[in-house]
Design an enzyme around this catalytic site. Sequence first.
Site, PDB file in Angstrom:
ATOM      1  CG  HIS A 192      -1.883  -1.169   1.392  1.00  0.00           C
ATOM      2  ND1 HIS A 192      -1.391  -2.277   2.140  1.00  0.00           N
ATOM      3  CD2 HIS A 192      -2.853  -1.570   0.782  1.00  0.00           C
ATOM      4  CE1 HIS A 192      -2.250  -3.255   1.864  1.00  0.00           C
ATOM      5  NE2 HIS A 192      -3.225  -2.916   1.090  1.00  0.00           N
TER       6      HIS A 192
HETATM    7 FE1  FES Z   1       0.082  -1.804   3.639  1.00  0.00          FE
HETATM    8 FE2  FES Z   1       2.554  -2.380   4.037  1.00  0.00          FE
HETATM    9  S1  FES Z   1       1.540  -0.658   3.461  1.00  0.00           S
HETATM   10  S2  FES Z   1       0.966  -3.643   4.474  1.00  0.00           S
END
Ligand code: FES
Length: 273
Positions: free
Chosen positions: A238
Amino acid sequence: MINIVSRSGSVAPYLKSTSQAVASQLKPLAAPVPLPAEKRVHQPLPATLTSYSLSKSLPTGNVSITSGPAVTTQIRYAHTDIQIPDFSAYRRKDVKDSNVRSRESADTRKAFTYMLVGGGAVASAYAAKTVVGEFVSSMSASADVLALAKIEVKLSDIPEGKSVTFKWRGKPLFIRHRTSSEIETERSVDLASLRDPQHDNDRVQKPEWLILIGVCTHLGCVPIANAGDFGGYYCPCHGSHYDASGRIRKGPAPLNLEVPFYEFPDDSTLIVG
Ligand code: FES
């Protein structure tokens, strides 16, 4: 067994007495011997008596055994070779005297009983403690599992500027050999700009060695080393960016990367766990 039967003549009333001391099925050792007439016992009954008690006519004192043609005389010796064992050496002193009531020696025997019960209770408690201890220890981690609880790393194998990943307790373990410029950069970061404020000095024991658990604090992905906007770690799931001290600098992750317990037994060895 002694069996005596005598019978008077035709003039006087019959007198018959039988005495059995020991019952036995053995054959008689002595054969019946005819009794001379002069040695026969005559005991007339008083004329006034309709009944007669043998207790007054039975011989007392020394008894001689006689026999005759009409008299059955048997002398049997049943198991006279059996020796009754003497258990006196095994009996308690208090109960050796048959004239003393057992109630009078109860105190001594009570003490023995209490000692026996107490000893049994101690032995039972020790056995129970051993069983419980064995049972509980069987539920603890086995030796091979405990061996995996720690990981020992030879630091001389990790060159400066490199980050190596190990597997420790089922998780990735990051060990980073930081350069002096990385150390200076991380030390100079303003804590007010951090989402999870923590000084670099509080995250390392030796400035050149950064030890982290490689699990993103967002949703648990494994970040990539030497990547991201801050030159530390980057989580592609993410888009979380961590710096070279493992602190979250950008992205959805809420916290810094976790620092595990570790120690340096010497300058070239690291033990984690
Ligand atoms: Fe979502 Fe690492 S940024 S799991």
